[in-house]
Enzyme design. Structure first.
Site, PDB file in Angstrom:
ATOM      1  CD  GLU A   1     -33.041 -16.153-104.788  1.00 25.04           C
ATOM      2  OE1 GLU A   1     -33.651 -16.277-105.867  1.00 25.04           O
ATOM      3  OE2 GLU A   1     -33.535 -16.414-103.673  1.00 25.04           O
TER       4      GLU A   1
ATOM      5  CE1 TYR B   1     -39.371   0.588 -85.800  1.00 25.05           C
ATOM      6  CE2 TYR B   1     -41.137   1.004 -87.383  1.00 25.05           C
ATOM      7  CZ  TYR B   1     -39.960   0.363 -87.015  1.00 25.05           C
ATOM      8  OH  TYR B   1     -39.388  -0.530 -87.898  1.00 25.05           O
TER       9      TYR B   1
ATOM     10  CG  HIS C   1     -34.910 -11.144-107.214  1.00 25.90           C
ATOM     11  ND1 HIS C   1     -35.566 -12.176-106.572  1.00 25.90           N
ATOM     12  CD2 HIS C   1     -33.813 -11.703-107.786  1.00 25.90           C
ATOM     13  CE1 HIS C   1     -34.899 -13.295-106.750  1.00 25.90           C
ATOM     14  NE2 HIS C   1     -33.834 -13.034-107.472  1.00 25.90           N
TER      15      HIS C   1
ATOM     16  N   GLY D   1     -44.134 -10.621-106.161  1.00 25.19           N
ATOM     17  CA  GLY D   1     -43.884 -10.432-104.735  1.00 25.19           C
ATOM     18  C   GLY D   1     -45.001 -11.040-103.917  1.00 25.19           C
ATOM     19  CG  ASP D   2     -44.134 -13.857-101.031  1.00 22.19           C
ATOM     20  OD1 ASP D   2     -44.480 -14.483-102.049  1.00 22.19           O
ATOM     21  OD2 ASP D   2     -43.134 -14.146-100.355  1.00 22.19           O
TER      22      ASP D   2
ATOM     23  CB  ALA E   1     -44.886 -11.012-112.711  1.00 24.34           C
TER      24      ALA E   1
ATOM     25  CE1 TYR F   1     -43.382 -19.935-107.437  1.00 21.97           C
ATOM     26  CE2 TYR F   1     -44.071 -18.937-109.513  1.00 21.97           C
ATOM     27  CZ  TYR F   1     -43.566 -18.816-108.235  1.00 21.97           C
ATOM     28  OH  TYR F   1     -43.246 -17.569-107.746  1.00 21.97           O
TER      29      TYR F   1
ATOM     30  CE  LYS G   1     -44.938 -15.310-114.836  1.00 24.29           C
ATOM     31  NZ  LYS G   1     -44.435 -15.636-113.469  1.00 24.29           N
TER      32      LYS G   1
ATOM     33  CD  GLN H   1     -40.063 -21.980-104.838  1.00 17.99           C
ATOM     34  OE1 GLN H   1     -38.842 -21.882-104.734  1.00 17.99           O
ATOM     35  NE2 GLN H   1     -40.916 -21.222-104.175  1.00 17.99           N
TER      36      GLN H   1
END
Length: 305
Positions: free
Chosen positions: A14, A54, A89, A120-121, A136, A168, A188, A199
């Site tokens: 990865e 910004y 990903h 995703g986090d 997911a 995990y 899933k 993980q």
């Protein structure tokens, strides 16, 4: 080639795209070192846009910024440069389901065979899109539908993606327990996922126990162990708080007793080699290395395995 159809033991890596404004040259140099070992595939991480402040024309604006852009460009470049299977990903967070459909159509044009789906986090400053999936399995189902020729709002040919998802061995940090986490993973798989990449872990028994629990639940897809060498005592202290995994006492002591950075490096390399030897003895399908786009330690490991 579809990852679910690979029969022999393989290695894969990865990588992460370079930071915004940086060249991809260092990434290519890192991958160049791995290619003599014939990786079965290279996966490329995806990073959602985050809101940052910004000052522009005297105004303070809060604008979206992707710190590591170019995932799809990197996917195409690696496929053409190395003639290797590249696995992008796909994240639910930061993408609407309609954007993902268009992205998947582009990936199909590119000849991409495999995709890796993650939620995703959940970060406070990550932009939440309208029509964004929360889980997911929902994106897995969308891709499975596209493989059957069923699209959200358009007509196109059937795709033929092999879908991977994350697993995990020590449970996802948001799950109350491992059993519940496996229930989510099974959802899933039932939606159409065909392989699992775990993980990182540093105790092979946790991987073996995880696979046994999956088989007990009749989850029989490939479960590819994900490994990351720990190359310093300092990083060993940081990893648990970042990835929510345990570091065995044996490894911590060896790293702490190392007298130089070079000794720490070789301690991590040797420990990872032993993990792989135990995994291979138990007929794992392959090894997936999390490189963080630095492959020096991986090369030393591959020389031995």
């Amino acid at each position: 080639m579809k990852i679910s159809q690979i029969k022999d033991f393989f290695i894969s890596i990865e990588v992460i795209p370079p930071l915004r404004g940086h060249s991809a040259d260092n990434l290519y140099k890192a991958i160049d070192k791995i290619m003599p070992y014939n990786p079965a595939f290279i996966s490329v991480t995806k990073h959602p846009p985050e809101l940052e402040y910004y000052e522009i024309d005297g105004q303070i604006l809060k604008l979206p910024k992707v710190k590591r852009p170019g995932t799809m460009g990197i996917v195409a470049a690696l496929k053409m440069r190395y003639n290797v299977d590249v696995v992008p990903h796909l994240t639910c967070i930061g993408n609407s389901k309609f954007e993902l459909e268009e992205l998947l159509i582009d990936l199909d044009f590119l000849g991409i065979d495999n995709v890796f789906v993650i939620r995703g986090d959940k970060k406070k400053n990550v932009i939440k899109k309208e029509w964004q999936y929360d889980y997911a399995y929902q994106l897995v189902q969308q891709i499975s539908d596209m493989n059957k020729g069923k699209y959200l709002y358009q007509t196109a040919k059937k795709t033929n993606f092999c879908i991977g998802v994350a697993g995990y061995p020590e449970k996802h940090y948001e799950s109350p327990n491992l059993k519940t986490d496996i229930k989510y993973l099974k959802r899933k798989i039932e939606a159409g996922a065909q392989f699992v990449i775990t993980q990182m872990f540093f105790d092979v028994e946790k991987y073996f126990n995880f696979v046994k629990l999956l088989r007990d639940e009749e989850i029989n897809v490939k479960v590819i162990p994900g490994l990351k060498p720990i190359l310093s005592y300092k990083s060993a202290l940081k990893i648990p708080g970042t990835f929510y995994v345990d570091i065995p006492e044996e490894l911590i002591e060896k790293l702490d007793n190392a007298r130089t950075p070079k000794e720490e490096f070789w301690t991590g390399v040797k420990y990872t080699i032993k993990l792989i030897e135990k995994l291979k003895e138990n007929n794992v399908p392959g090894i997936h290395f999390f490189t963080m786009s630095n492959t020096d330690a991986i090369v030393e490991i591959l020389k031995h395995i």
